[in-house]
Design a protein around this motif. Sequence first.
Motif, PDB file in Angstrom:
ATOM      1  N   VAL A  99      79.406  35.475  66.016  1.00  0.00           N
ATOM      2  CA  VAL A  99      80.270  34.485  65.377  1.00  0.00           C
ATOM      3  C   VAL A  99      79.623  33.099  65.476  1.00  0.00           C
ATOM      4  N   LEU A 100      79.119  32.763  66.652  1.00  0.00           N
ATOM      5  CA  LEU A 100      78.446  31.481  66.835  1.00  0.00           C
ATOM      6  C   LEU A 100      77.260  31.358  65.885  1.00  0.00           C
ATOM      7  N   GLU A 101      76.418  32.364  65.847  1.00  0.00           N
ATOM      8  CA  GLU A 101      75.239  32.327  64.971  1.00  0.00           C
ATOM      9  C   GLU A 101      75.637  32.234  63.503  1.00  0.00           C
ATOM     10  N   ASN A 102      76.683  32.944  63.109  1.00  0.00           N
ATOM     11  CA  ASN A 102      77.153  32.880  61.716  1.00  0.00           C
ATOM     12  C   ASN A 102      77.715  31.503  61.379  1.00  0.00           C
ATOM     13  N   ASN A 103      78.432  30.885  62.321  1.00  0.00           N
ATOM     14  CA  ASN A 103      78.956  29.538  62.087  1.00  0.00           C
ATOM     15  C   ASN A 103      77.830  28.522  61.946  1.00  0.00           C
ATOM     16  N   ILE A 104      76.825  28.664  62.782  1.00  0.00           N
ATOM     17  CA  ILE A 104      75.664  27.776  62.679  1.00  0.00           C
ATOM     18  C   ILE A 104      74.954  27.990  61.347  1.00  0.00           C
ATOM     19  N   LYS A 105      74.765  29.226  60.974  1.00  0.00           N
ATOM     20  CA  LYS A 105      74.102  29.535  59.703  1.00  0.00           C
ATOM     21  C   LYS A 105      74.893  28.951  58.531  1.00  0.00           C
ATOM     22  N   TYR A 106      76.212  29.020  58.602  1.00  0.00           N
ATOM     23  CA  TYR A 106      77.054  28.460  57.538  1.00  0.00           C
ATOM     24  C   TYR A 106      76.821  26.951  57.400  1.00  0.00           C
ATOM     25  N   ILE A 107      76.767  26.255  58.531  1.00  0.00           N
ATOM     26  CA  ILE A 107      76.537  24.801  58.499  1.00  0.00           C
ATOM     27  C   ILE A 107      75.162  24.494  57.917  1.00  0.00           C
ATOM     28  N   ILE A 108      74.157  25.254  58.320  1.00  0.00           N
ATOM     29  CA  ILE A 108      72.804  25.050  57.779  1.00  0.00           C
ATOM     30  C   ILE A 108      72.784  25.339  56.279  1.00  0.00           C
ATOM     31  N   ILE A 130      64.173   9.392  47.103  1.00  0.00           N
ATOM     32  CA  ILE A 130      65.479   9.727  47.681  1.00  0.00           C
ATOM     33  C   ILE A 130      66.381  10.252  46.567  1.00  0.00           C
ATOM     34  N   ASN A 131      66.330  11.566  46.425  1.00  0.00           N
ATOM     35  CA  ASN A 131      67.137  12.256  45.416  1.00  0.00           C
ATOM     36  C   ASN A 131      67.901  13.390  46.103  1.00  0.00           C
ATOM     37  N   GLY A 132      68.620  14.179  45.342  1.00  0.00           N
ATOM     38  CA  GLY A 132      69.414  15.257  45.912  1.00  0.00           C
ATOM     39  C   GLY A 132      68.593  16.262  46.699  1.00  0.00           C
ATOM     40  N   PHE A 133      67.398  16.566  46.223  1.00  0.00           N
ATOM     41  CA  PHE A 133      66.537  17.524  46.929  1.00  0.00           C
ATOM     42  C   PHE A 133      66.055  16.947  48.268  1.00  0.00           C
ATOM     43  N   TYR A 134      65.786  15.657  48.273  1.00  0.00           N
ATOM     44  CA  TYR A 134      65.395  14.980  49.510  1.00  0.00           C
ATOM     45  C   TYR A 134      66.527  15.075  50.531  1.00  0.00           C
ATOM     46  N   LEU A 135      67.742  14.773  50.088  1.00  0.00           N
ATOM     47  CA  LEU A 135      68.916  14.858  50.960  1.00  0.00           C
ATOM     48  C   LEU A 135      69.081  16.262  51.522  1.00  0.00           C
ATOM     49  N   GLN A 136      68.929  17.253  50.675  1.00  0.00           N
ATOM     50  CA  GLN A 136      69.060  18.641  51.116  1.00  0.00           C
ATOM     51  C   GLN A 136      67.986  19.015  52.136  1.00  0.00           C
ATOM     52  N   GLU A 137      66.755  18.652  51.862  1.00  0.00           N
ATOM     53  CA  GLU A 137      65.654  18.992  52.768  1.00  0.00           C
ATOM     54  C   GLU A 137      65.818  18.294  54.120  1.00  0.00           C
ATOM     55  N   LEU A 138      66.137  17.010  54.084  1.00  0.00           N
ATOM     56  CA  LEU A 138      66.322  16.250  55.313  1.00  0.00           C
ATOM     57  C   LEU A 138      67.482  16.825  56.135  1.00  0.00           C
ATOM     58  N   SER A 139      68.592  17.069  55.490  1.00  0.00           N
ATOM     59  CA  SER A 139      69.774  17.595  56.177  1.00  0.00           C
ATOM     60  C   SER A 139      69.527  18.991  56.716  1.00  0.00           C
ATOM     61  N   HIS A 140      68.873  19.807  55.924  1.00  0.00           N
ATOM     62  CA  HIS A 140      68.579  21.183  56.324  1.00  0.00           C
ATOM     63  C   HIS A 140      67.657  21.202  57.544  1.00  0.00           C
ATOM     64  N   CYS A 141      66.608  20.412  57.494  1.00  0.00           N
ATOM     65  CA  CYS A 141      65.659  20.327  58.600  1.00  0.00           C
ATOM     66  C   CYS A 141      66.367  19.850  59.872  1.00  0.00           C
ATOM     67  N   TYR A 142      67.177  18.823  59.747  1.00  0.00           N
ATOM     68  CA  TYR A 142      67.895  18.260  60.892  1.00  0.00           C
ATOM     69  C   TYR A 142      68.855  19.290  61.492  1.00  0.00           C
ATOM     70  N   ALA A 143      69.620  19.949  60.648  1.00  0.00           N
ATOM     71  CA  ALA A 143      70.581  20.949  61.122  1.00  0.00           C
ATOM     72  C   ALA A 143      69.864  22.116  61.791  1.00  0.00           C
ATOM     73  N   TYR A 193      64.495  30.410  70.396  1.00  0.00           N
ATOM     74  CA  TYR A 193      65.273  31.119  69.393  1.00  0.00           C
ATOM     75  C   TYR A 193      64.597  31.115  68.029  1.00  0.00           C
ATOM     76  N   GLY A 194      63.793  30.095  67.750  1.00  0.00           N
ATOM     77  CA  GLY A 194      63.103  30.042  66.460  1.00  0.00           C
ATOM     78  C   GLY A 194      63.996  29.547  65.352  1.00  0.00           C
ATOM     79  N   LYS A 195      63.641  29.895  64.114  1.00  0.00           N
ATOM     80  CA  LYS A 195      64.373  29.454  62.940  1.00  0.00           C
ATOM     81  C   LYS A 195      65.704  30.169  62.830  1.00  0.00           C
ATOM     82  N   ILE A 196      66.693  29.453  62.334  1.00  0.00           N
ATOM     83  CA  ILE A 196      68.035  30.004  62.212  1.00  0.00           C
ATOM     84  C   ILE A 196      68.251  30.584  60.819  1.00  0.00           C
ATOM     85  N   SER A 197      67.826  29.874  59.823  1.00  0.00           N
ATOM     86  CA  SER A 197      68.133  30.315  58.453  1.00  0.00           C
ATOM     87  C   SER A 197      67.088  31.234  57.884  1.00  0.00           C
TER      88      SER A 197
END
Length: 123
Positions: free
Chosen positions: A10-19, A89-102, A119-123
């Motif tokens: 459940v924890l891993e799935n919740n994290i994956k959902y946020i990512i 700074i466009n939508g793809f930039y926002l997605q990449e930055l946010s994804h990397c951070y998460a 643990y390595g990569k989550i997504s």
Amino acid sequence: MNLQIDKNKVLENNIKYIIDETTRFDFPFLASQEHKREIILKKKLYIEEKLKCLMPNFFPNEDILCEIWNESIKHTDKQFNFLSDNKKINGFYLQELSHCYAEKISSIILNNFYGGKDYGKIS
């Protein structure tokens, strides 16, 4: 034992959902550069709040978050270095930055949770 495995899943799935959610972030049409920067910071805080709610005891401290944020910016800037500053700074930039951070925060949370295992990569 089975209950613990289910909780872990459940924890891993919740994290994956946020990512995964970060791949749908975007800016409003015709948003100014200043407004985009404000949105980036709001999304940063949103990611932190969502992940911290899941596992507050395993969440990284402010110094580590700052380091992770700077690493994420460097990574994303490198991915978009072919664009001029006003187009970068466009939508793809926002997605990449946010994804990397998460992903980086999630990796630390899970690493702490599982007792220091990489643990390595989550997504």
